[in-house]
Design an enzyme around this catalytic site. Structure first.
Site, PDB file in Angstrom:
ATOM      1  N   ASP A  67      35.433  33.305  34.741  1.00 33.89           N
ATOM      2  CA  ASP A  67      36.461  34.242  35.200  1.00 33.89           C
ATOM      3  C   ASP A  67      37.520  34.505  34.136  1.00 33.89           C
ATOM      4  OD1 ASP A  67      37.419  31.651  35.357  1.00 33.89           O
ATOM      5  OD2 ASP A  67      37.619  31.632  37.525  1.00 33.89           O
ATOM      6  N   HIS A 138      38.049  27.124  46.518  1.00 30.20           N
ATOM      7  CA  HIS A 138      37.482  28.218  45.729  1.00 30.20           C
ATOM      8  C   HIS A 138      36.672  27.677  44.548  1.00 30.20           C
ATOM      9  CE1 HIS A 138      41.387  28.583  43.128  1.00 30.20           C
ATOM     10  NE2 HIS A 138      40.461  27.968  42.415  1.00 30.20           N
ATOM     11  N   GLU A 143      37.786  33.359  46.266  1.00 29.59           N
ATOM     12  CA  GLU A 143      38.748  32.824  47.215  1.00 29.59           C
ATOM     13  C   GLU A 143      38.166  32.850  48.629  1.00 29.59           C
ATOM     14  OE1 GLU A 143      41.318  31.452  46.125  1.00 29.59           O
ATOM     15  OE2 GLU A 143      42.388  32.608  44.633  1.00 29.59           O
TER      16      GLU A 143
END
Ligand code: F6R
Length: 245
Positions: A67, A138, A143
């Site tokens: 990410d 998460h 999420e």
């Protein structure tokens, strides 16, 4: 799921780094999925140490990160690209052209996500994916939600994640509110998953994720359905499941 008990953060880090380095030794051209955050830093330190001692060679390795914050350039010291460069890439002989992190500077979210999915696909698949665990369960920046997101997507970070990450920024208002993250399907496609978790504040998430229902409200719970997951945790993180592992 395999639970590997570690005494403390240092022990957790060494054990995780041992598992990663075994993969690199057995398959020098492996694809490793990498994570940021505080959990994997100790493991990266071990890998750098072993590289310096001549025990590890990253020249054939490809890496894909989970990410990146949307809107942060590579040279921002809070970007995940900067983090990876600081803790690993600049310290070992990995080819920078084979290190991939989602590009937070592509403003068009759909395009950014499409491009990253294509990059991950082009690697031929992740051999081992390193993960941390959020306090809300998460993984990556997936999420809690009503559904499991499949591919790379743009997320609005939850209040709890913004609060947890504020410690890395000058103030809470500096924490970006969006990120690009690999989806659950991409994570689940990795041949092996290695999750590192430490500290009392993760004990609830560990219990819910690995002994609770499989639900997108606890994204890591999906890992119960993966066939090859190793969880390395310290005593505090495993405190609520100690009698079950
Ligand atoms: C980071 C990431 C996150 C973290 C998680 C735990 O790339 O994907 O899911 O792993 O937020 O963060 P730490 O390790 O800082 O507690």
């Amino acid at each position: 799921m395999r639970f590997v008990k570690a005494r403390d953060y240092r022990d957790m880090s060494r054990k995780a780094a041992n598992i990663l380095s075994a993969h690199i030794i057995v398959k020098p051209d492996c694809v490793i999925g990498l994570a940021t955050g505080s959990s994997p830093i100790g493991a990266y330190e071990c890998l750098v140490d072993w590289y310096r001692k001549g025990d590890l060679d990253f020249s054939g390795v490809t890496s894909v990160n989970l990410d990146e914050y949307r809107g942060l350039p590579h040279d921002n010291d809070q970007s995940y690209y900067y983090f990876m460069n600081k803790h690993l890439f600049s310290k070992v002989n990995i080819d920078p052209a084979r290190t991939f992190v989602p590009d937070g500077m592509i403003a068009d979210a759909d395009e950014a996500c499409r491009q990253y999915d294509a990059i991950v696909r082009a690697t031929g698949g992740v051999d081992i994916q390193l993960l941390g665990l959020g306090r809300n369960g998460h993984i990556g920046f997936n999420e809690p939600d009503a559904v499991f997101a499949k591919g790379t997507h743009c997320v609005n970070l939850t209040e709890s994640t913004i609060e947890a990450n504020a410690r890395f920024f000058a103030s809470k208002s500096d924490v970006p509110t969006q990120a690009y993250t690999m989806g659950i399907q991409t994570i689940m496609k990795a041949k092996k998953i290695l999750l590192v978790v430490n500290g009392e504040d993760k004990a609830d998430a560990v219990e819910k994720s690995f002994f609770g229902d499989v639900t997108p409200l606890v994204p890591a719970s999906i890992l119960q359905l993966h066939q090859d997951v190793t969880i390395v945790g310290d005593e505090a993180a495993f405190s609520k499941i100690a009698d079950r592992i």
